[in-house]
Design a protein around this motif. Structure first.
Motif, mmCIF file in Angstrom:
data_model
loop_
_atom_site.group_PDB
_atom_site.id
_atom_site.type_symbol
_atom_site.label_atom_id
_atom_site.label_comp_id
_atom_site.label_asym_id
_atom_site.label_seq_id
_atom_site.Cartn_x
_atom_site.Cartn_y
_atom_site.Cartn_z
ATOM 1 N N ARG A 1 0.716 -1.171 0.114
ATOM 2 C CA ARG A 1 -0.014 0.073 -0.093
ATOM 3 C C ARG A 1 0.686 1.366 -0.050
ATOM 4 O O ARG A 1 2.014 1.276 0.665
ATOM 5 N N GLU A 2 0.359 2.308 -0.588
ATOM 6 C CA GLU A 2 0.889 3.585 -0.335
ATOM 7 C C GLU A 2 0.352 4.297 0.813
ATOM 8 O O GLU A 2 -0.851 4.726 0.760
ATOM 9 N N VAL A 3 1.200 4.627 1.734
ATOM 10 C CA VAL A 3 0.532 5.318 3.160
ATOM 11 C C VAL A 3 1.242 6.664 3.241
ATOM 12 O O VAL A 3 2.467 6.704 3.519
ATOM 13 N N THR B 1 -8.215 -5.683 9.073
ATOM 14 C CA THR B 1 -9.434 -5.257 8.454
ATOM 15 C C THR B 1 -9.229 -4.980 6.949
ATOM 16 O O THR B 1 -10.053 -5.625 6.000
ATOM 17 N N LEU B 2 -8.109 -4.134 6.341
ATOM 18 C CA LEU B 2 -7.974 -3.871 5.405
ATOM 19 C C LEU B 2 -7.371 -5.056 4.358
ATOM 20 O O LEU B 2 -7.842 -5.324 3.293
ATOM 21 N N ASP C 1 -14.286 -4.751 0.493
ATOM 22 C CA ASP C 1 -15.510 -4.146 0.452
ATOM 23 C C ASP C 1 -15.584 -3.049 1.440
ATOM 24 O O ASP C 1 -15.470 -3.280 2.759
ATOM 25 N N PRO C 2 -16.071 -1.895 1.022
ATOM 26 C CA PRO C 2 -15.998 -0.696 1.970
ATOM 27 C C PRO C 2 -16.982 -0.910 3.292
ATOM 28 O O PRO C 2 -16.610 -0.497 4.364
ATOM 29 N N ALA C 3 -18.171 -1.463 2.943
ATOM 30 C CA ALA C 3 -19.117 -1.572 4.114
ATOM 31 C C ALA C 3 -18.603 -2.549 4.849
ATOM 32 O O ALA C 3 -18.827 -2.423 6.290
ATOM 33 N N LYS D 1 -17.661 -2.486 9.116
ATOM 34 C CA LYS D 1 -18.303 -3.350 10.183
ATOM 35 C C LYS D 1 -17.503 -3.897 10.737
ATOM 36 O O LYS D 1 -17.273 -3.952 12.085
ATOM 37 N N MET D 2 -16.369 -4.737 10.163
ATOM 38 C CA MET D 2 -15.508 -5.514 10.774
ATOM 39 C C MET D 2 -14.509 -4.531 11.784
ATOM 40 O O MET D 2 -14.163 -5.243 12.765
#
Ligand SMILES: Cc1cc2nc3c(=O)[nH]c(=O)nc-3n(C[C@H](O)[C@H](O)[C@H](O)COP(=O)(O)OP(=O)(O)OC[C@H]3O[C@@H](n4cnc5c(N)ncnc54)[C@H](O)[C@@H]3O)c2cc1C
Length: 490
Positions: A25-27, A352-353, A358-360, A364-365
């Motif tokens: 990822r680019e953070v 989580t990521l 899925d964004p939703a 929730k997670m």
């Protein structure tokens, strides 16, 4: 490649830098404060300007939850921290003399380890380490000023941030935005302006915080570990000695908000020191022959336990957005849990990521796992703080007569729990696991062998010599005596 913008590069931001690094990822971290000086812990302590984290120069305890996370996942970082003069302090080292000969190591004791460091030293070293990690970039002197969003399917989709640099505001877009801007986050206001119902639970800590730093004089050593506690609660004041790196330590006094005379007085260095000298657990450390003060007295108020909710009725209202650290949950500093929580949450976010795109589902997670990890500590702090506020009010009332329930609870704490921790390694270990955020606050009540030991201790009268030996020494003068010594109205 997923692009993530993180607003804030304080402790939680740094936790996110470690957790989200790796190159997949680019953070990008945006912080309005200047970068750390490229220098030693001493200069970072005296020179690093951090208006964005005003608690930076207050005492910080770094609990086992944080320490073991760094040790296990980032061993090179742990080496760098130790090389800069920070220190590990294990469970066995902290046992009172009454337990020294009874101790045998058990699996898990290695996690009951404090990291002794000034917060500036910890931040300096982690920041330096994180800046070299693949995929991680820090942009400093960059103030986040607003959100870039759109609406879709009744939800707010966060698409980036408005960032002020060198007097101009630019738009930076990202797949995911993280709020790690700390206790005074403005994100809830921005979200509300966009129609999101951000709910806040809030409860007072009831205290003000005062900290002064000291350094051991050349040739002097730390006082012996002879069972005198380095912290305690006298009702009208709480105190703690925080050992740090490179022969530094600090003392924190926490006064109830209603103790107006005391809280005004301890801002003066000479009164602060006079109070500490009346508390044996602090006096032995900051006695002028042993140590010299190296800072002013720092003060901090507006301390609240706060939990911010971005979900409504179990459904996310905002997507691609995650609050982290104090921006999500603020807690009473006295428990020293904020930094550990920020790091734990950052690693929950990473999981989580990784788990879903899925964004939703992500929202929730994150909410679910976050609640599971942090909620028990938050609830316990809220309850204990409200009790402490009542106790402080009662201390000021000469006519106060405690009811039976209050007397029983006090006796359980003073004559059961406290001496049992000095009589039994198992009880001390059970309470230490809670202190270090490894077990939930009520975990000891679910272990019959621990409860039995506490009850047996409670049932033994203080007149029995052996029982008496397990009581800690007196922590300091009663309120009236302390106020008289300081010439304060009471
Ligand atoms: C007096 C006191 C004592 C404490 N003692 C302890 C302790 O002993 N142990 C412990 O674990 N915790 C302790 N805590 C809690 C701990 O300090 C916090 O939990 C921790 O700092 C939270 O980290 P954070 O990254 O969320 O916020 P912070 O560390 O406050 O960092 C927030 C960052 O966001 C930046 N920022 C803010 N707004 C913007 C913006 N608009 N744009 C760009 N950047 C922005 C700031 O510059 C800062 O760098 C204490 C807290 C206080 C108040």
């Amino acid at each position: 490649m997923e692009k993530i913008l993180v607003a804030g590069a304080g402790i939680a931001g740094l936790g996110a830098a470690l957790a989200l690094s790796g190159g997949a990822r680019e953070v990008i971290f945006l912080d309005r404060d200047p970068p750390p000086p490229d220098t030693s812990p001493e200069e970072a302590f005296t020179q690093w300007e951090r208006r964005g984290a005003t608690q930076l120069r207050h005492s910080h305890a770094f609990l086992g939850r944080l320490t073991s996370l760094i040790r296990d996942r980032y061993p090179d970082l742990m080496k760098e921290l130790l090389a800069e003069g920070t220190r590990l302090f294990g469970f066995a080292e902290g046992l009172p003399p009454t337990l020294e000969n009874k101790y045998t190591a058990e699996k898990g004791d290695e996690d009951l380890t404090l990291l002794f460091s000034r917060r500036t030293t910890l931040e300096l070293v982690i920041r330096r380490y994180a800046a070299k990690l693949p995929g991680v970039r820090f942009i400093t002197d960059a103030g986040v000023r607003g959100l870039i969003t759109r609406r879709e399917g009744g939800k707010l989709i966060v698409e980036g941030l408005k960032v002020e640099r060198n007097g101009a505001v630019e738009e930076m877009r990202a797949d995911v935005v993280i709020d790690a801007t700390g206790r005074n986050t403005v994100f809830p206001e921005w979200m509300r302006a966009e129609g999101v119902a951000v709910r806040e639970e809030s409860s007072p800590c009831g205290i003000l915080y005062f900290t002064r730093h000291y350094r051991l004089r050349d040739g002097q050593e730390e006082p012996p570990r002879d069972g005198v506690p380095g912290g305690g609660d006298l009702g009208y004041i709480k105190f703690g000695v925080f050992i740090a790196d490179n022969r530094h330590f600090s003392v924190t006094l926490a006064t109830p908000e209603i103790e107006t005379e005391m809280r005004m007085a301890v801002m003066k260095p000479e009164v602060f020191d006079a109070v500490c000298m009346a508390l044996p657990g602090a006096a032995r450390w900051m006695n002028p022959e042993r140590a010299e003060p190296v800072s002013a007295v720092y003060s901090m108020g507006s301390l609240q336990n706060v939990w911010r909710h971005y979900m409504k009725d179990g459904a996310p209202q905002v997507l691609n957005f995650f609050p982290l650290g104090d921006a999500a949950v603020r807690t009473n500093p006295l428990y020293g849990r904020g930094c550990s929580s920020g790091f734990v949450e950052a690693h929950i976010l990473r999981e989580t990521l990784d788990a879903t795109a899925d964004p939703a589902e992500r929202a929730k997670m994150y909410e679910r796992e976050f609640e599971k990890a942090i909620r028990p500590y938050f609830d316990s702090m809220v309850k204990l703080d409200l009790q402490a506020i009542r106790r402080a009010e009662n201390e000021r009332n000469p006519d106060y007569k405690p009811r039976l329930k209050a007397r029983v609870m006090k006796s359980f704490a003073d004559d059961g729990l406290m001496p049992a921790q000095r009589a039994h390694v198992s009880v001390s270990r059970a309470m230490s696991r809670i202190f270090h955020m490894l077990d939930e606050p009520t975990a000891f009540l679910k272990r019959p062998e621990i409860v039995a030991r506490i009850l047996a201790t409670w049932a033994t009268p203080k007149s029995v010599k052996e029982a008496r030996d397990y009581y800690p020494p007196k922590m300091g003068p009663e309120r009236d005596e302390m106020f008289a010594r300081l010439n304060l109205a009471h």
